[in-house]
Design an enzyme around this catalytic site. Structure first.
Site, short mmCIF file in Angstrom:
data_model
loop_
_atom_site.label_atom_id
_atom_site.label_comp_id
_atom_site.label_asym_id
_atom_site.label_seq_id
_atom_site.Cartn_x
_atom_site.Cartn_y
_atom_site.Cartn_z
N ASP A 19 0.87 -1.18 0.00
CA ASP A 19 0.00 0.00 0.00
C ASP A 19 0.91 1.24 0.00
OD1 ASP A 19 -1.66 2.09 0.64
OD2 ASP A 19 -2.67 1.06 2.31
N GLU B 123 29.81 5.53 5.36
CA GLU B 123 29.76 4.09 5.61
C GLU B 123 29.70 3.36 4.28
OE1 GLU B 123 26.34 2.89 7.98
OE2 GLU B 123 25.77 4.97 8.22
N CYS C 25 26.09 6.06 11.00
CA CYS C 25 25.58 7.38 10.64
C CYS C 25 26.03 8.51 11.57
CB CYS C 25 24.05 7.37 10.58
SG CYS C 25 23.41 6.08 9.51
N HIS D 46 18.83 12.43 13.69
CA HIS D 46 19.20 11.51 12.61
C HIS D 46 17.91 10.92 12.03
CE1 HIS D 46 20.82 8.39 10.24
NE2 HIS D 46 20.42 7.41 11.03
N LYS E 224 8.82 8.49 16.16
CA LYS E 224 8.87 7.67 17.40
C LYS E 224 9.77 8.34 18.43
CE LYS E 224 8.77 3.32 14.78
NZ LYS E 224 7.45 2.75 14.82
N ASN F 116 17.29 8.05 3.05
CA ASN F 116 18.35 7.98 4.06
C ASN F 116 19.70 8.30 3.43
OD1 ASN F 116 19.89 7.46 6.29
ND2 ASN F 116 19.31 5.30 6.49
#
Ligand code: COA
Length: 445
Positions: A31, A83, A120, A244, A253, A328
């Protein structure tokens, strides 16, 4: 001593775009709302066939040096955080310096160059190194160039494929900065963790769900550690809180937990008490389970309050404006979050000189770092010079079949020839391999 911080910033996105709800989701049978609403992502940037961490980093650095009227003589240090390195010995900063020497008068022989690794968080660590070098008085009046550059690609089929991206952020660290001054106070949350790693392999081994939990745990520790030196935080103390951003849903969150922590024992907690009660206190609960259940219930209720929603819209949402469109960028992610917030402030004509940012960086493996920054007098001019919207607008919009080819081209184990999708112009481009396996670059007029 005058303050030290970020004097200037430039952002360079990979020149291809993958539309996540429009192109990726249908192929995956997902979705589209999983991307736009769940992860909070609209698109990911990808490097064209002639782009990589060196070209993106060098292009961002060139823009920065030209805009600030700098020559190599003005720069005493070049640190690259990544990285996505392709060499275990020769640092990416040497390649980038080599590129810049093609177009600027003079050379970087006097400059200390290195490469920083801690997932990161390495971009922020490179800024720290530059800060310490300047504060120690070892810079001989020169500034440091910090470049965070990554191609965040995951193995095809890995859940992380939804959160890819590619781009570079170049930052000039100097005394008396024009953009933000860094606080000497810092907090850390650091622990040996196995959430995301690349043991001598290009694509990461990821335990995605665990990495989300580790991010939250280490960030909580870093905030407590920061408060132990800087004093208790309060949500109204910061105009923005750039964190970040592997994907905006992650920050959603973290922001809720951060807000809950910051309002504890404040007038905000009191004011919300009639609506959602007071925060549970561990000493008032009989078991840990009872306490954790009560915390979960309180946090859920807090999310729906007008106070929290308004704070989130003001302090967090603006930091996500660029990430939503590019995905990202690993080491660069927290730095595009800061840039996005300041850009929104400029667009909204906000007066934020002297205001504070609460900046939270995180690297898997795992370490979080929190410090604050103070917005400086020249911030508007610096932010007005960014052209990230135009760059995003110009990206080539990949079909799914084209995305599959691009992923293959950048896979170090594959040897495929794919036509470039865009034409390089006024930028550095990959130019094939040298006799010792080194990468070669040229500046394309
Ligand atoms: N409408 C709205 N939201 C939806 C949705 C829909 N139709 N479908 C799913 N979602 C939500 C999910 O509920 C979830 O949100 P939540 O975590 O708040 O519940 C979110 O979208 C992602 O869905 P999920 O099923 O968890 O995705 P996934 O299994 O593909 O994994 C990651 C997501 C982030 C774990 C995965 O992309 C990953 O491993 N990324 C790399 C690691 C990483 O970036 N870690 C972060 C710390 S550095």
């Amino acid at each position: 001593m005058t303050g030290v911080g970020i004097d200037a910033i430039e952002i360079w996105t990979g020149k291809l775009k993958l539309d996540l709800p429009g192109t990726f989701a249908p192929e995956k049978g997902d979705d589209p709302a999983k991307y736009t609403k769940g992860l909070g992502l609209h698109a990911s940037s990808f490097p064209d066939t002639y782009e990589d961490i060196v070209t993106m980093g060098a292009n961002a650095a060139k823009r920065l040096m030209e805009r600030k009227g700098l020559t190599p003589e003005d720069i005493g240090r070049i640190d690259v955080a990544t990285e996505s390195a392709f060499d275990n010995s020769k640092p990416v900063s040497t390649y980038i310096a080599g590129c810049l020497e093609q177009v600027f008068e003079g050379d970087f022989r006097h400059a200390n160059k290195g490469e920083r690794k801690f997932a990161c968080v390495a971009g922020t660590q490179s800024i720290d190194d530059a800060y310490n070098w300047i504060r120690a008085g070892r810079n001989r009046g020169r500034a440091a160039l910090v470049i965070a550059t990554d191609t965040a690609l995951y193995e095809r089929g890995d859940p992380g494929e939804a959160t890819q991206g590619a781009g570079a952020v170049a930052m000039l660290i100097d005394e008396d900065p024009s953009l933000v001054e860094l606080s000497p106070e810092q907090g850390y949350g650091s622990m040996d963790e196995t959430d995301f790693l690349k043991p001598n392999q290009q694509f990461p081994s990821v335990d995605g769900k665990r990495s989300v939990q580790v991010y939250l745990a280490r960030m909580r520790e870093a905030l407590t550690d920061y408060e132990s030196v800087a004093g208790k935080t309060h949500p109204e103390e910061y105009v923005f809180a750039p964190f970040h951003t592997p994907f905006p849903g992650m920050v959603r969150k973290a922001a809720l937990l951060g807000y809950r922590h910051m309002i504890r024992d404040t007038e905000i907690e009191e004011a919300l008490a009639d609506e959602i009660g007071m925060q549970p206190r561990e000493e008032e609960c009989e078991t840990e389970e009872e306490y954790l259940d009560a915390v979960r219930e309180y946090t859920d209720a807090l999310k729906g309050t007008e106070q929290y929603r308004a704070w989130y819209a003001r302090t967090i949402d603006p930091t996500l404006d660029i990430s939503r469109e590019v995905g990202n960028w690993y080491t660069g992610s927290v730095h595009i979050a800061r840039a996005a917030a300041l850009k929104r402030a400029l667009e909204d004509d906000m007066d934020i000189e002297g205001a504070k940012l609460l900046v939270g960086s995180y690297g898997s493996g795992a370490q979080a770092e929190i410090h604050h920054e103070t917005v400086q007098e020249g911030w508007q001019e610096e932010i007005a010079a960014l052209n990230i919207d135009e760059q995003n607008e110009r990206r080539y919009d990949l079909s799914f079949a084209e995305y599959e080819k691009v992923h293959q081209v950048h896979n170090h184990d594959e040897d495929v020839e794919v036509e470039e999708f865009t034409v390089p112009e006024d930028e550095f481009a990959f130019d094939g391999w040298g006799r010792m396996g080194e990468r070669k670059y040229r500046y394309v007029e």
